[in-house]
Design a protein around this motif. Structure first.
Motif: not given
Length: 195
Positions: A34-35, A60-62, A95-98, A175-177
């Protein structure tokens, strides 16, 4: 009875070390593929329904891994540039974002990219512009900086139009799903309540 049999404490210690070694090996493989760490996230809200339900587990992965044909310089494919590519039941990447203004990471679909100072109202779908009739009436328009305009599949607004986040800078993307496992994330959500 022979004295050659291992004692209970030694057997327990050996079994515990083997278990830790197996868990560490699985974690190392998941990280290598996944990274990112953690390589899975649990869905906490209904904002991505029906694609993702509360309690689903998303692998998720990078962002730069396993991109689509129209991936940008950051490895993300936006819904508006997807050219038939999609992840998790829709066009483009999720995407997973902060967001600095939000206490927990957000997992939403990247819809389109905006440049610093851009009037993105003209490219927005009116249905998701929170009733704005022009850029002047739309939050984060003109764009205060370059980034992604995002939206939960179940939301009738862009995150940026509701002030959830300004355009998502590439360095906010964690990351992205890639795919999801229904209901498996519920275990993690319940465990979070205990701690």
């Amino acid at each position: 009875m022979s004295d050659d049999s291992p004692s209970e404490p030694r057997t327990f210690a050996r079994d515990a070390l083997e278990t830790v070694a197996i868990v560490a090996a699985v974690g190392a493989v998941l990280f290598a593929v996944s990274g990112v760490w953690p390589p899975m996230v649990a869905i906490e809200s209904g904002s991505m329904q029906p694609t993702l339900e509360r309690g689903d587990l998303v692998v998720v992965t990078a962002e730069g891994r396993y991109g689509g044909p129209a991936a940008d310089d950051y490895g993300v494919v936006t819904a508006n540039e997807s050219e038939g590519y999609g992840r998790l039941g829709g066009p483009g990447d999720v995407v997973v974002y902060d967001a600095p203004s939000h206490p927990t990471p957000i997992i939403h679909r990247a819809v389109f990219w905006v440049e610093d100072g851009e009037n993105w109202y003209d490219r927005a779908n009116e249905s998701y512009a929170s009733g704005a009739d022009s850029c002047a009436e739309l939050l984060n328009c003109p764009a205060p900086h370059a980034g992604y305009v995002t939206r939960g599949d179940n939301n009738d607004y862009y995150d940026q139009a509701q002030g959830i986040a300004s355009p998502v800078r590439p360095d906010w993307v964690r990351a992205k799903g890639q795919f999801h496992v229904p209901h498996l994330g519920a275990l993690r959500l319940e465990a979070q309540k205990l701690f």
